[in-house]
Design an enzyme around this catalytic site. Structure first.
Site, mmCIF file in Angstrom:
data_model
loop_
_atom_site.group_PDB
_atom_site.id
_atom_site.type_symbol
_atom_site.label_atom_id
_atom_site.label_comp_id
_atom_site.label_asym_id
_atom_site.label_seq_id
_atom_site.Cartn_x
_atom_site.Cartn_y
_atom_site.Cartn_z
ATOM 1 C CE LYS A 170 -3.651 2.678 0.079
ATOM 2 N NZ LYS A 170 -4.232 3.026 1.575
ATOM 3 C CE LYS A 239 -1.304 7.730 7.926
ATOM 4 N NZ LYS A 239 -1.819 6.664 7.055
#
Length: 295
Positions: A170, A239
């Site tokens: 991911k 993030k």
């Protein structure tokens, strides 16, 4: 099946509703009252902590944001690991770093609990439409156990390998799409500064080798419409890139372009542009003295 869920935000709430619609008994916790009210009205049981949920369910989903939040949910003082349920399977839908996922998985395994890192791709629209891609790391038996629930949430499940492999895959995906958003912003600002109509430039890019899903998302729906309402939050983008860059550093992989893109997003956030990922264009426009699109 008795299912737990925490992290009831833009993506978590619709996924939780799908699980109820699929006939499962849902147990939820949140610091926000609105999603709890919505889910309680649909039949969910409201709990105070992840630990309280974990004592009552077979599978426990978390869809929070940061590595620290994932640790808190699963390993904290009120986390799932404190429960007495040794048959529990924990599933983290968050995009975090492989090192954290492996640490969580090992700690839970030491208590006899299962764990899958299963980050999701497709955004809030995909969560609402049940078309998410679910990218999983963990034991095959645990994936098989969770698969009926995954089928209610997304269109395809990819089992990438052991714990940590899901989030690693991911991060590769997000590293590409987030960096591309910054590059698209620069291209649109350059074109407008050069005197090209922004809509015409988009038409060219869309019909040429620059075409991509990222272009089709951000240019017509955000840049041209001046729409910076959050669908993908700036803090989440920062993030994700930080997790990718940190993982690359630990593995000895040079990641030049994501590092540059990260600075673009940090700059935008530092200037107060905390909305959608598309907000990365705003400092670029200010420097160039142009605006792409009209409100």
């Amino acid at each position: 099946m008795r299912v737990g869920f925490v992290g009831l935000g833009l993506m978590g709430l619709p996924m939780a509703r799908h699980l109820i619609a699929g006939g499962h008994q849902l147990f939820v916790a949140s610091s926000s009252s609105q999603p709890l009210e919505i889910l309680a009205a649909a039949g969910a049981t409201v709990c105070a902590t992840p630990r309280e949920i974990a004592d009552q369910v077979d599978v426990f989903f978390s869809c929070r944001v940061t590595p620290e939040q994932s640790r808190e949910t699963f390993l904290g003082a009120d986390g799932a690991i404190q429960a007495g349920n040794r048959e529990l399977l924990c599933v983290d839908l968050s995009t975090i770093d492989p090192e954290t996922s492996k640490a969580i998985g090992q700690a839970l395994a030491d208590r006899g609990m299962g764990f899958l890192d299963a980050p999701i791709s497709g955004g809030p629209d995909g969560a609402a439409a049940k078309t998410l891609s679910i990218i999983v790391g963990g034991a095959s038996a645990d994936v098989d156990r969770a698969q009926p629930l995954f089928d209610l949430l997304g269109k395809k499940t990819f089992h990438m390998g052991p714990i940590g492999a899901g989030v690693a895959a991911k991060l590769c995906n997000n590293m590409i799409t987030i960096t591309t958003h910054a590059l698209l912003a620069e291209a649109m600002v350059l074109g407008v500064k050069a005197g090209i109509d922004a809509h015409r430039l988009y038409e060219v890019l869309s019909a040429s080798s620059a075409s991509s899903r990222s272009l089709e998302r951000v240019v017509p729906h955000h840049f041209l419409k001046r729409n910076f309402e959050p669908a993908v939050m700036m803090a989440t983008v920062v993030k994700d890139l930080e997790c990718a860059v940190d993982t690359g550093r630990k593995l000895g992989v040079r990641l030049l372009l994501p590092n540059v893109a990260l600075q673009c997003f940090v700059e935008a956030a530092g200037l107060g542009h905390s909305g959608d990922i598309a907000s990365v264009i705003l400092p670029m426009e200010a420097i160039a003295g142009v605006k792409v699109g009209t409100s």
